[in-house]
Write a protein that holds these residues in place. Structure first.
Motif, mmCIF file in Angstrom:
data_model
loop_
_atom_site.group_PDB
_atom_site.id
_atom_site.type_symbol
_atom_site.label_atom_id
_atom_site.label_comp_id
_atom_site.label_asym_id
_atom_site.label_seq_id
_atom_site.Cartn_x
_atom_site.Cartn_y
_atom_site.Cartn_z
ATOM 1 N N GLY A 1 4.019 5.471 -5.675
ATOM 2 C CA GLY A 1 4.346 5.166 -7.015
ATOM 3 C C GLY A 1 5.700 4.308 -7.252
ATOM 4 N N SER A 2 5.970 3.537 -6.100
ATOM 5 C CA SER A 2 7.279 2.683 -6.313
ATOM 6 C C SER A 2 6.918 1.476 -7.120
ATOM 7 N N ARG A 3 7.809 0.953 -8.012
ATOM 8 C CA ARG A 3 7.445 -0.188 -8.704
ATOM 9 C C ARG A 3 7.716 -1.664 -8.227
ATOM 10 N N ILE A 4 8.359 -1.512 -6.726
ATOM 11 C CA ILE A 4 8.773 -2.702 -6.275
ATOM 12 C C ILE A 4 7.581 -3.604 -5.970
ATOM 13 N N ARG A 5 7.551 -4.981 -6.182
ATOM 14 C CA ARG A 5 6.354 -5.849 -6.087
ATOM 15 C C ARG A 5 6.340 -6.536 -4.849
ATOM 16 N N PHE A 6 5.321 -6.519 -3.914
ATOM 17 C CA PHE A 6 5.319 -7.296 -2.704
ATOM 18 C C PHE A 6 4.632 -8.409 -2.901
ATOM 19 N N ILE A 7 5.028 -9.773 -2.458
ATOM 20 C CA ILE A 7 4.245 -10.910 -2.395
ATOM 21 C C ILE A 7 4.424 -11.766 -1.113
ATOM 22 N N ARG B 1 1.028 -1.230 0.055
ATOM 23 C CA ARG B 1 0.016 0.062 0.037
ATOM 24 C C ARG B 1 0.873 1.393 0.141
ATOM 25 N N TYR B 2 1.904 1.311 0.849
ATOM 26 C CA TYR B 2 2.927 2.421 0.852
ATOM 27 C C TYR B 2 3.389 2.538 -0.602
ATOM 28 N N ALA B 3 3.954 1.496 -1.349
ATOM 29 C CA ALA B 3 4.470 1.467 -2.470
ATOM 30 C C ALA B 3 3.531 2.228 -3.573
ATOM 31 N N GLU B 4 2.219 1.917 -3.450
ATOM 32 C CA GLU B 4 1.267 2.489 -4.506
ATOM 33 C C GLU B 4 1.076 3.906 -4.081
#
Lengths: 403, 403
Positions: free
Chosen positions: B126-132, B120-123
């Motif tokens: 606008g960070s493009r790091i993907r969290f799984i 949510r913070y990445a969004e």
């Protein structure tokens, strides 16, 4: 022939039963029916027995080899010291009525006491029934034998679980913690000592190992824990349930109830819990205690192939010895070499074994009573070798059950 | 990419790590270096990480697959609810400096909370790091997935040990005894419920099974034990550590201390011990309680091959999903059929999973809260299938250790 099991169960006590039954079934010339006492001599005296010859050729017999617990049921029954007690003629009358020529009893110290008394009584009345004891105990505390059936698998279980606990204790390694593992053993620390095998390098956990053989000083313990935490932030300590002050007072007696069992042994709880509270109080660090509990004697998940084979062979050798005319003897293990491990089966006078207790020699205990020497490691390592695949069904171990 | 482990360890959490690393090593076009956070996000924030690419082709990597515990070390660290907290820019700055594109976190409820917050913070920035998120918990309490990696092996361990304890409890079968087995599980009784698999026939032990999902009444419990002893003289009862009165009071609170962990969970001890004393007091029969303890989550002796395979595949699928552009998701298991067991991997929104708890459905609990239905057995049985041979050295399991 008749065979019974007595005392606490082990993971391989049924392997000895398996060995004796299979050999008995093979000796068709001299052995007719194979009877099994249900719940040992106590059960037999009340008329409980089964016919084991019927197991011939069954899958049940094969499952028996790797089934933990006591297939025939066990008892904790002590025959009277006085051989003129009426129980002796009653018992021999029952044995004679079934035409028993060979009597086998699988057990520890107390069971060897039964074999001793029965063989001595037989001599006084001129009975030709032969009495042979087959050793069994996870405690490894019988004299006149290198080790006992059941110890190797229990030692392998303890070393395996302690290694896993060490891994578990290290996951939060930015913090300081103490894990105290309480292992079975009232007076003999053999099983606790086996936890040393869990170490993967010098100085590795378990850093401290305490046996009943060395006087346990609580202040010295706290100091050693404190010092060890400096180099091992997640410290694992292994202790015997029976650690004591060297003058007969168990550490657990400091804080818990103590009772007596039928043999007059003190029943213990909570040495680990007591030390957990002590460390919390004195050092204020995160501490937990873990009691390995009954899985030490009944887990089939970590059978030593060496132990399983030797236990079964002890049963075979017992039948062969009785057929050769031996009586009043216990099967004993003689080690010829550690590496390669070389072991042979022999007989010892059961009268010299019963009611004795073999503890860990002082010269194998080091570091003021908190560690074991390399000589001990050389002794114990061969006993845990080899894995056993347990028959499975639906993802779980398949055991033999008496009807 | 970077990967971390969080929360309590399981026997197969490293299998998921293994799966993710091996897939990361295969995806050379998109993934350069594979970093591992040491002690989760808490350790990473203090600069602790290692290079996992160096494991390529090593025996250590192969050992990792069957090593229990958390190879990378774990933490119990909760990110602030407030996404404007300074820890977020600090963390993303650290990730960007290492040129991280993919972030994987293996854990339970609380770890999915971390994945949720970071994605949510990445969004917002606008960070493009993907969290799984890669699920892991012996408790099986995550929503939106058929089951969780780690549960199958823990369930197999519990069912196996309970079956062995049943054998152990039956050796003195001329007497009456009660054995109470305390199994992990605060609010969800999945693991305790799995003890039903230890039964070999209808009416067999464990006769009584109590989960936190059903209100526990102490008087009714004593009555059921009394009645059950009539048909099962050596009674085995399985209880969850978190059994409670249905109004939020844990049974263990009746007699012991209760603390709070960093997430505000009550830390429990002694439900089994409390009931042991209760039965002794009310019925006067021989009774013991056994706490299965940490081996439930760290024993490698009873790995489910199904669980091990699925855990590893979850790691593989996580990397593949991130490469496809997914973020803010958790790997989820979808069961298509019980028999033959048919399972597929998919993704669920991590925001819908974190801070939720899936308990055993009421309709799978029977006999006024003391038993499980056949539907539950059909659900759990496939998860414990298949055995795993652990690499051994000198008679003991060989594990991977971080330098």
């Amino acid at each position: 022939m008749i065979i019974g099991q007595s005392g606490g169960p082990t993971a391989v006590i049924n392997a000895s039963l398996y060995g004796a039954i299979t050999e008995g079934l093979d000796q068709t010339k001299e052995i007719g029916t194979i009877f099994g006492m249900v719940n040992g001599i106590e059960g037999f005296l009340s008329g409980k027995y089964i016919n084991l010859t019927e197991l011939k050729g069954t899958n049940e017999l094969e499952l028996l080899r790797t089934t933990p617990g006591a297939y025939l049921g066990s008892c904790r029954y002590k025959l009277p010291e006085d051989l003129s007690d009426e129980v002796y003629p009653k018992l021999f009358d029952m044995l004679n009525k079934k035409n028993i020529g060979f009597f086998f009893y699988i057990g520890g110290n107390d069971s060897m006491d039964t074999v001793s008394k029965l063989s001595r009584y037989a001599e006084t009345i001129g009975s030709r029934i032969r009495f042979i004891g087959i050793p069994k105990t996870i405690d490894n505390d019988l004299v006149l034998t290198d080790h006992t059936p059941g110890f190797g698998s229990a030692a392998k279980y303890v070393a395996t679980v302690v290694r896993e606990i060490i891994v578990d204790a290290s996951v939060y390694d930015n913090k300081t913690s103490v894990t105290i593992v309480e292992i079975m053993g009232r007076h003999a620390g053999w099983l606790t000592a086996a936890s040393v095998l869990a170490r993967t390098f010098k100085g590795d956990n378990p850093v401290l190992i305490y046996l009943p053989e060395s006087p346990f000083n609580q202040d010295a313990f706290v100091e050693k824990v404190k010092k060890s935490l400096e180099t091992t932030p997640n410290l694992v300590v292994c202790i015997s349930e029976g650690i004591n002050d060297g003058e007969g007072t168990f550490i657990c007696e400091s804080s818990g109830e103590v009772g007596l069992d039928v043999f007059g042994h003190k029943t213990l709880t909570g040495a680990g819990k007591h030390l957990e509270n002590l460390i919390k109080d004195r050092l204020g660090v995160k501490v937990r205690s873990i009691e390995l509990n009954v899985a030490q004697r009944c887990s089939s998940s970590n059978l030593s192939e060496t132990d399983l084979r030797e236990s079964s062979n002890a049963g075979v050798f017992a039948v062969q010895s009785a057929l050769k005319g031996e009586t009043g003897k216990m099967i004993s293990f003689l080690r010829r070499d550690d590496h390669p491990y070389d072991m042979s089966y022999q007989l010892e006078d059961v009268n010299l074994i019963c009611n004795q207790e073999k503890t860990v020699p002082k010269e194998w205990i080091s570091n003021e009573g908190s560690d074991l020497t390399d000589d001990f490691i050389r002794y114990v390592r061969p006993l845990i070798q080899g894995n056993v695949t347990i028959p499975q069904e639906n993802g779980l171990p398949l055991f033999a059950y008496r009807e």
